[in-house]
Write a protein that holds these residues in place. Structure first.
Motif, PDB file in Angstrom:
ATOM      1  N   GLN A 166      -0.475   2.995   7.079  1.00 42.80           N
ATOM      2  CA  GLN A 166      -0.897   1.947   6.156  1.00 42.80           C
ATOM      3  C   GLN A 166      -2.230   1.335   6.566  1.00 42.80           C
ATOM      4  OE1 GLN A 166       2.352  -0.628   4.480  1.00 42.80           O
ATOM      5  NE2 GLN A 166       3.590   0.498   5.957  1.00 42.80           N
ATOM      6  N   MET A 183      -4.244  -7.283   9.730  1.00 42.78           N
ATOM      7  CA  MET A 183      -5.316  -6.742   8.891  1.00 42.78           C
ATOM      8  C   MET A 183      -6.596  -6.546   9.693  1.00 42.78           C
ATOM      9  SD  MET A 183      -4.483  -8.883   5.387  1.00 42.78           S
ATOM     10  CE  MET A 183      -5.707  -8.119   4.305  1.00 42.78           C
ATOM     11  N   LEU A 227      -5.419   1.276   4.233  1.00 43.20           N
ATOM     12  CA  LEU A 227      -6.082   0.018   3.931  1.00 43.20           C
ATOM     13  C   LEU A 227      -7.587   0.156   4.123  1.00 43.20           C
ATOM     14  CD1 LEU A 227      -6.244  -2.997   3.312  1.00 43.20           C
ATOM     15  CD2 LEU A 227      -5.632  -3.454   5.699  1.00 43.20           C
ATOM     16  N   ILE A 282      -8.697  -6.122  -2.490  1.00 44.44           N
ATOM     17  CA  ILE A 282      -7.647  -6.298  -1.486  1.00 44.44           C
ATOM     18  C   ILE A 282      -7.192  -7.750  -1.471  1.00 44.44           C
ATOM     19  CG2 ILE A 282      -7.032  -6.115   0.948  1.00 44.44           C
ATOM     20  CD1 ILE A 282      -7.580  -3.435  -0.420  1.00 44.44           C
ATOM     21  N   GLY A 293       0.825  -1.182   0.000  1.00 40.38           N
ATOM     22  CA  GLY A 293       0.000   0.000   0.000  1.00 40.38           C
ATOM     23  C   GLY A 293       0.865   1.241   0.000  1.00 40.38           C
ATOM     24  N   LEU A 336       1.148  -5.242   5.702  1.00 46.22           N
ATOM     25  CA  LEU A 336       1.247  -4.295   6.801  1.00 46.22           C
ATOM     26  C   LEU A 336       2.541  -4.488   7.595  1.00 46.22           C
ATOM     27  CD1 LEU A 336      -2.452  -4.499   7.963  1.00 46.22           C
ATOM     28  CD2 LEU A 336      -1.348  -2.530   6.892  1.00 46.22           C
ATOM     29  N   PRO A 384      -1.672  -5.488   0.945  1.00 41.04           N
ATOM     30  CA  PRO A 384      -1.252  -4.516   1.961  1.00 41.04           C
ATOM     31  C   PRO A 384       0.145  -4.732   2.538  1.00 41.04           C
ATOM     32  CG  PRO A 384      -3.496  -5.243   2.333  1.00 41.04           C
ATOM     33  CD  PRO A 384      -2.942  -6.137   1.286  1.00 41.04           C
TER      34      PRO A 384
END
Length: 442
Positions: A330, A365, A334, A344, A264, A290, A288
């Motif tokens: 992030q 997430m 998201l 996603i 992302g 993360l 993503p």
């Protein structure tokens, strides 16, 4: 989570994982001709629908042939009956962004001599151990090894897809400060197009590009070059996925026709212009990845199921301090994407494949604000769709019987994906105990 592609912003957890590349035995042979009837489980099918309580499903020749509530249909004559009362079943996970085949030194740096077929196969076994059916290696695969393994993966291994060698500016590939970059270096339109043609000849699953200056330490791939790469890739029917950091680059890549983002936006919050651009391209996906929020005691215990105690201690001793703000920006981005209906996906960006980090990413997430059911869809159906694996990502008639039996309900607590009872790939039970013995031997 973020892995080797974050260097030098932070030494994330994936650079701390040290593997010996163990060669472990495959699972005992299973008879695929004999039907197996699984009954009594709570079934999460992977499409976001409500779970089926007390479900049954039939597996024949490695595929689901019947799925539904227990009662309407019974086990056929001669079928093996597997009682799953009290269990929850989910589709096997799919990791659409990783970097496999490498080992890491005690210093945390990549060992450039250890990209081997043995390491790659070992990593794929670790993925299978943790309930992951397929993985996309994103751009730092040396030579022909990944293509060979992609063509002939063995039992108890996740399926491998590869982008081969990715593309960056000269001396700007991933891990520049840590090892000799594997990525192609291009500086002209002709070089960019020739590189794509070479990748197309190898039938890569994606073309990977790096559009990031790594905090000003390298030169970003220039817009005229990534435009040429995207154009040439599309002529060959290939999709292009970009490593990004900055919002401005993400916007221009969307205008240039990019197919997906392997991260992302990480510098600032995304704005309405970005959302307008990406919503106009509904097939564009975002994985993503993360950032690490720090490993807990339960994380270390989970990792310890497939690593010797000494390796766990080494990881603890060298763990980097989490970057909370990097995670927060992030996470906010998201949720803006989720609320806008953007596609996603799911990936770990693992620098050395360990499998267990996929379950951390699921938790990250959810903590970012996603519903557990939506996270499971991202990590199964959507990720499989991104990788064009039509047989994976769901539990329904005609799909591969690749699923995970859990001792807890992940819709109540996403960390219950770690309570793995059994893993099945293509209808075969993964020999988790046999794998574990090889993994944890010092």
């Amino acid at each position: 989570m973020n892995g080797i592609n974050m260097i030098p912003y932070a030494m994330q957890r994936t650079l701390l994982f040290v593997f010996a590349g163990f060669l472990v035995g495959c699972s005992p042979s299973a008879t695929e001709d004999k039907p197996a009837f699984y009954t009594g489980a709570r079934l999460i099918t992977g499409d976001g629908s409500e779970p089926i309580e007390n479900a049954s499903f039939l597996v024949e020749h490695g595929e689901f042939t019947r799925v539904g509530p227990t009662g309407p249909f019974q086990a056929p004559a001669g079928a093996t009956i597997v009682d799953l009362k009290g269990k929850t079943v989910i589709p096997a996970l799919v990791d659409a962004h990783a970097h496999l085949g490498w080992a890491v030194l005690q210093t945390g740096k990549i060992d450039t001599e250890t990209y081997t077929k043995e390491n790659l196969q070992d990593h794929l076994r670790r993925y299978a151990f943790y309930g992951i059916a397929a993985v996309q290696s994103m751009g730092i695969d040396k030579g022909e090894i990944a293509y060979e393994v992609r063509a002939s993966s063995g039992p108890d291994m996740a399926l491998l897809h590869t982008a081969g060698r990715g593309i960056a500016m000269p001396n700007a590939g991933p891990g520049q400060a840590y090892w000799k970059p594997v990525a192609y270096a291009v500086s002209t339109d002709a070089e960019a197009r020739k590189t794509v043609q070479e990748l197309a000849a190898k039938k890569v699953d994606f073309v990977k590009i790096w559009v990031d200056d790594r905090a000003g330490t390298v030169q970003k791939l220039k817009p005229e070059l990534y435009r040429a790469i995207i154009d040439e890739a599309h002529k060959s029917g290939l999709r292009v996925v970009a490593h990004i950091f900055y919002l401005a680059d993400a916007k221009d890549l969307l205008r240039a026709g990019i197919d997906g983002f392997a991260h992302g936006v990480r510098d600032i919050d995304i704005d309405d212009e970005f959302l307008t651009l990406i919503k106009a391209r509904p097939e564009v996906f975002v994985i993503p990845n993360l950032p690490d929020r720090g490993a807990s005691a339960s994380d270390w215990a989970f990792a310890g199921e497939a690593l010797p105690a000494a390796r766990i201690q080494q990881m603890k001793d060298t763990a980097a301090k989490p970057n909370v703000e990097l995670y927060n920006v992030q996470a906010r981005n998201l949720m803006k994407l989720v609320n806008a209906g953007v596609r996603i996906g799911f990936g770990t960006d693992s620098g050395v494949a360990v499998g267990w980090t996929a379950h951390q990413e699921l938790v990250d997430m959810v903590n970012a604000g996603m519903k557990a059911s939506d996270v499971l869809v991202a990590a199964t159906r959507t990720a499989a769709g991104i990788m064009k694996l039509d047989k994976l990502g769901g539990i329904e008639m005609g799909k591969s019987a690749s699923f995970v039996v859990l001792d807890g309900n992940p819709l109540e607590d996403i960390s219950n994906t770690r309570r793995i009872s059994r893993v099945y790939l293509n209808g075969r039970a993964v020999d988790r105990e046999g794998l574990k013995k090889g993994f944890t031997t010092p």
